[in-house]
Write an enzyme that holds these catalytic residues in place. Structure first.
Site, mmCIF file in Angstrom:
data_model
loop_
_atom_site.group_PDB
_atom_site.id
_atom_site.type_symbol
_atom_site.label_atom_id
_atom_site.label_comp_id
_atom_site.label_asym_id
_atom_site.label_seq_id
_atom_site.Cartn_x
_atom_site.Cartn_y
_atom_site.Cartn_z
ATOM 1 N N HIS A 40 89.358 42.324 40.428
ATOM 2 C CA HIS A 40 87.888 42.428 40.846
ATOM 3 C C HIS A 40 87.166 43.823 40.425
ATOM 4 O O HIS A 40 86.227 43.847 40.036
ATOM 5 C CB HIS A 40 87.844 42.144 42.393
ATOM 6 C CG HIS A 40 87.991 40.851 42.814
ATOM 7 N ND1 HIS A 40 89.337 40.521 43.527
ATOM 8 C CD2 HIS A 40 87.473 39.530 42.545
ATOM 9 C CE1 HIS A 40 89.213 39.169 43.778
ATOM 10 N NE2 HIS A 40 88.243 38.481 42.986
ATOM 11 N N ASP B 290 85.631 33.550 46.617
ATOM 12 C CA ASP B 290 86.265 34.702 47.764
ATOM 13 C C ASP B 290 85.470 35.772 48.012
ATOM 14 O O ASP B 290 85.788 36.348 49.052
ATOM 15 C CB ASP B 290 87.587 34.855 47.082
ATOM 16 C CG ASP B 290 87.729 35.416 45.511
ATOM 17 O OD1 ASP B 290 87.004 36.641 45.440
ATOM 18 O OD2 ASP B 290 87.674 34.472 44.471
ATOM 19 N N ASP C 141 83.292 34.635 37.398
ATOM 20 C CA ASP C 141 84.710 34.716 37.838
ATOM 21 C C ASP C 141 85.384 33.461 38.311
ATOM 22 O O ASP C 141 85.067 32.744 39.303
ATOM 23 C CB ASP C 141 84.203 35.372 39.234
ATOM 24 C CG ASP C 141 85.705 35.780 39.998
ATOM 25 O OD1 ASP C 141 86.717 35.484 39.741
ATOM 26 O OD2 ASP C 141 85.520 36.591 41.011
ATOM 27 N N THR D 37 88.064 29.775 37.802
ATOM 28 C CA THR D 37 89.489 29.417 37.950
ATOM 29 C C THR D 37 90.030 29.494 36.349
ATOM 30 O O THR D 37 89.233 29.473 35.271
ATOM 31 C CB THR D 37 89.836 27.958 38.552
ATOM 32 O OG1 THR D 37 88.806 27.169 38.061
ATOM 33 C CG2 THR D 37 89.431 28.263 40.000
HETATM 34 N N1 AG3 Z 1 90.280 33.592 38.997
HETATM 35 C C1 AG3 Z 1 90.994 33.908 37.829
HETATM 36 C C2 AG3 Z 1 92.509 33.361 38.264
HETATM 37 C C3 AG3 Z 1 93.275 32.560 37.339
HETATM 38 C C4 AG3 Z 1 94.564 32.651 37.544
HETATM 39 N N2 AG3 Z 1 95.509 31.509 36.830
HETATM 40 C C5 AG3 Z 1 96.518 31.219 37.374
HETATM 41 N N3 AG3 Z 1 97.211 31.770 38.377
HETATM 42 N N4 AG3 Z 1 97.159 30.356 36.673
HETATM 43 C C6 AG3 Z 1 90.428 34.453 39.912
HETATM 44 C C7 AG3 Z 1 89.366 34.550 41.275
HETATM 45 C C8 AG3 Z 1 89.493 35.482 41.959
HETATM 46 N N5 AG3 Z 1 88.141 35.823 42.508
#
Ligand code: AG3
Length: 275
Positions: A63, A87, A156, A158
C-alpha cells in the site's frame, strides 16, 4: 493450535503456506470467494478466490509503494481515483497527504469493503474521512463514462482473472488517459516479475503505446507470488525518478523512503531486458 495449512501455489508445484488457527469469514460474493483466516505468523489474511490479497503483517509494503511513489512526486495531486482496493489500504495511505482534497474509490465488490470494515479496521479507517467517497460499481464502466478529471489514478486490483481481466487492457488505459489532468499519473499493480514476466511485458507494451512516460518498479512483498512484486507507472510529463525532496514529511511510514523510491525503479537484468 493450527486447524489446517492454507497453501497458495505460486509456480506449478511451489508456493507459500500459512498455519491457520481460525476461519473468521468465508462466503461467496456476487463476483468471487472471500475468506479471512487468522494465521500464526502473518496475522489476519484476506483471500480472494484462494489468493492472498493482503496480510496484516506485510500489507504496508504494497500500500505504501502503490501510493507514496506517485504522491511524493507532486504536491499538486488533489483529486485521486482508486479502482479496486476495497480493503481501504490504499485510501488510508493517500489520506496521509494533506494536499489531497478528494478520493473517489470505485470498488466492484461490496463484500470486500464490508469484510475489511469488520476484520481489518487498521485498513478501513479512512472510509469515514470526509475527503473519501465510495462508489460500489465497475471500474471499467466508470472510467468509460465519467467526465470527472483526476490528478492520480491508482489501480489496486486482484490478479488478471474474473472481473479484473479488463483492468489490464488497452481500452481501460485509454480511458484513464482521457480522465487524467495534464500533470496526472497512473499507477497500477502489475504482478510478479518472477512468476508473470510474459504478462508484465505484454501489459507494459500496451501502456507504453498510450502514455509518453512508462516505467516499471518493484518492491519486496513476502506473501505475494515469489515475494518480488511490480507496479506500472505512467504519466505525460512527470519523471518518476526526478529529484525528490530528501525525505517525506509523513511520519507513520514503514517501508517507503525517498531512497527506496529511487531504488525501486532499478530492475534486475532478467526483468529489464524483457520490458
Ligand atoms: N492486490 C494485488 C494482490 C495480488 C496478489 N496475487 C496473488 N496472491 N496471487 C492486493 C489488494 C490489496 N489492496
Amino acid at each position: 493450535i493450527p486447524i489446517f495449512q492454507f497453501k497458495e501455489e505460486h509456480l506449478p508445484g511451489s508456493g507459500i503456506y500459512f498455519d491457520v488457527i481460525d476461519i473468521l469469514f468465508s462466503a461467496h460474493s456476487k463476483y468471487q470467494r472471500i475468506e479471512v483466516f487468522q494465521t500464526t505468523s502473518y496475522g489476519k489474511v484476506l483471500l480472494v478466490d484462494g489468493k492472498v490479497m493482503l496480510t496484516e503483517r506485510d500489507e504496508f509494503v504494497y500500500h505504501e509503494m502503490l501510493t507514496h511513489v506517485p504522491l511524493n512526486l507532486s504536491d499538486k495531486i488533489k483529486e485521486v481515483l482508486i479502482i479496486g482496493g476495497g480493503d481501504g489500504g490504499s485510501a488510508r495511505e493517500c489520506l496521509k497527504h494533506k494536499n489531497i482534497k478528494h478520493i473517489k474509490q470505485v470498488e466492484i465488490d461490496e463484500m470486500v469493503v464490508e469484510v475489511s470494515k469488520k476484520f481489518f479496521p487498521s485498513l478501513s479507517s479512512g472510509f469515514n474521512d470526509p475527503r473519501f467517497e465510495l462508489c460500489i460499481c465497475d471500474g471499467i464502466n466508470f472510467v468509460k463514462q465519467t467526465s470527472d478529471k483526476f490528478d492520480l489514478v491508482l489501480v489496486d486490483s486482484t490478479d488478471p482473472i474474473g472481473p479484473a481481466v479488463g483492468l489490464f487492457e488497452a481500452d481501460f488505459f485509454e480511458n484513464i488517459k482521457r480522465i487524467l489532468n495534464p500533470e496526472g499519473i497512473l499507477v497500477f499493480q502489475l504482478e510478479s516479475p518472477w512468476c508473470h514476466l510474459e504478462f508484465i511485458s505484454e501489459v507494459s507494451k500496451k501502456v507504453k503505446n498510450i502514455f509518453p512516460i512508462f516505467k516499471n518498479y518493484v518492491a519486496f512483498i513476502p506473501t505475494y507470488p515469489a515475494g518480488l512484486w511490480s507496479f506500472g507507472f505512467a504519466s505525460f510529463t512527470i519523471d518518476p525518478i526526478k529529484e525528490l525532496p530528501s525525505d517525506i514529511s509523513i511520519s507513520d511510514l514503514k517501508y517507503y523512503t525517498t531512497e527506496i523510491h529511487k531504488a525501486s525503479f532499478a530492475l534486475p537484468r532478467f526483468f529489464k531486458n524483457y520490458v
